[in-house]
Scaffold this motif. Structure first.
Motif, PDB file in Angstrom:
ATOM      1  N   PRO A  37      -2.167   4.835  -8.655  1.00  0.00           N
ATOM      2  CA  PRO A  37      -2.626   5.464  -7.417  1.00  0.00           C
ATOM      3  C   PRO A  37      -3.756   4.694  -6.733  1.00  0.00           C
ATOM      4  N   LEU A  38      -4.625   4.083  -7.531  1.00  0.00           N
ATOM      5  CA  LEU A  38      -5.745   3.339  -6.965  1.00  0.00           C
ATOM      6  C   LEU A  38      -5.256   2.180  -6.099  1.00  0.00           C
ATOM      7  N   LEU A  39      -4.265   1.461  -6.574  1.00  0.00           N
ATOM      8  CA  LEU A  39      -3.729   0.329  -5.837  1.00  0.00           C
ATOM      9  C   LEU A  39      -3.148   0.766  -4.491  1.00  0.00           C
ATOM     10  N   ILE A  40      -2.317   1.795  -4.505  1.00  0.00           N
ATOM     11  CA  ILE A  40      -1.718   2.288  -3.262  1.00  0.00           C
ATOM     12  C   ILE A  40      -2.801   2.827  -2.328  1.00  0.00           C
ATOM     13  N   TRP A  41      -3.723   3.583  -2.877  1.00  0.00           N
ATOM     14  CA  TRP A  41      -4.796   4.159  -2.059  1.00  0.00           C
ATOM     15  C   TRP A  41      -5.629   3.068  -1.387  1.00  0.00           C
ATOM     16  N   LEU A  42      -6.006   2.040  -2.146  1.00  0.00           N
ATOM     17  CA  LEU A  42      -6.829   0.975  -1.575  1.00  0.00           C
ATOM     18  C   LEU A  42      -6.095   0.206  -0.480  1.00  0.00           C
ATOM     19  N   ILE A  43      -4.798   0.045  -0.624  1.00  0.00           N
ATOM     20  CA  ILE A  43      -4.023  -0.693   0.364  1.00  0.00           C
ATOM     21  C   ILE A  43      -3.812   0.121   1.641  1.00  0.00           C
TER      22      ILE A  43
END
Length: 119
Positions: A37-43
């Motif tokens: 989730p962190l990766l998608i959220w940051l992008i």
């Protein structure tokens, strides 16, 4: 006939992906329940407000889940936390799927028992 705005559908799909990425830990990704989730959220957080909200929620749940796992493991050393160690993966799977379904419908989902570290 589907009159849904294409941008809204894209936002819903990315928000759903945030929640489903949290389940990547079940396919062997270490700390996938946080980093997915962190990766998608940051992008996508700056592009899509709904993803910003749901991504934060999913990342916070991953962090909260990690704390619960640590507490359950430590108490399992005294046999108290064994039921929690058995229940946590099932609860995570069910709640993660429910969150993804709600996000795909455009609903703002709040995880129960979530500690909101990222606001």
């Amino acid at each position: 006939m589907n009159t849904q705005d294409p941008q809204e559908k894209i936002a819903r799909n990315w928000a759903m992906a945030c929640h489903l990425a949290g389940l990547s830990a079940y396919i062997g990704v270490p700390f996938g329940h946080i980093f997915g989730p962190l990766l998608i959220w940051l992008i996508k957080k700056d592009e899509i407000p709904f993803v910003n909200d749901q991504g934060r929620e999913a990342v916070n749940f991953g962090i909260t889940l990690t704390i619960f796992y640590i507490a359950a493991f430590l108490t399992a050393l005294f046999l108290i936390g064994i039921p929690a160690l058995l229940a946590l993966p099932v609860v995570h799977l069910i709640i993660g799927i429910v969150a993804a379904m709600r996000a795909s419908e455009g609903e703002v989902y709040r995880y129960p028992f979530n500690i909101r570290f990222i606001n």
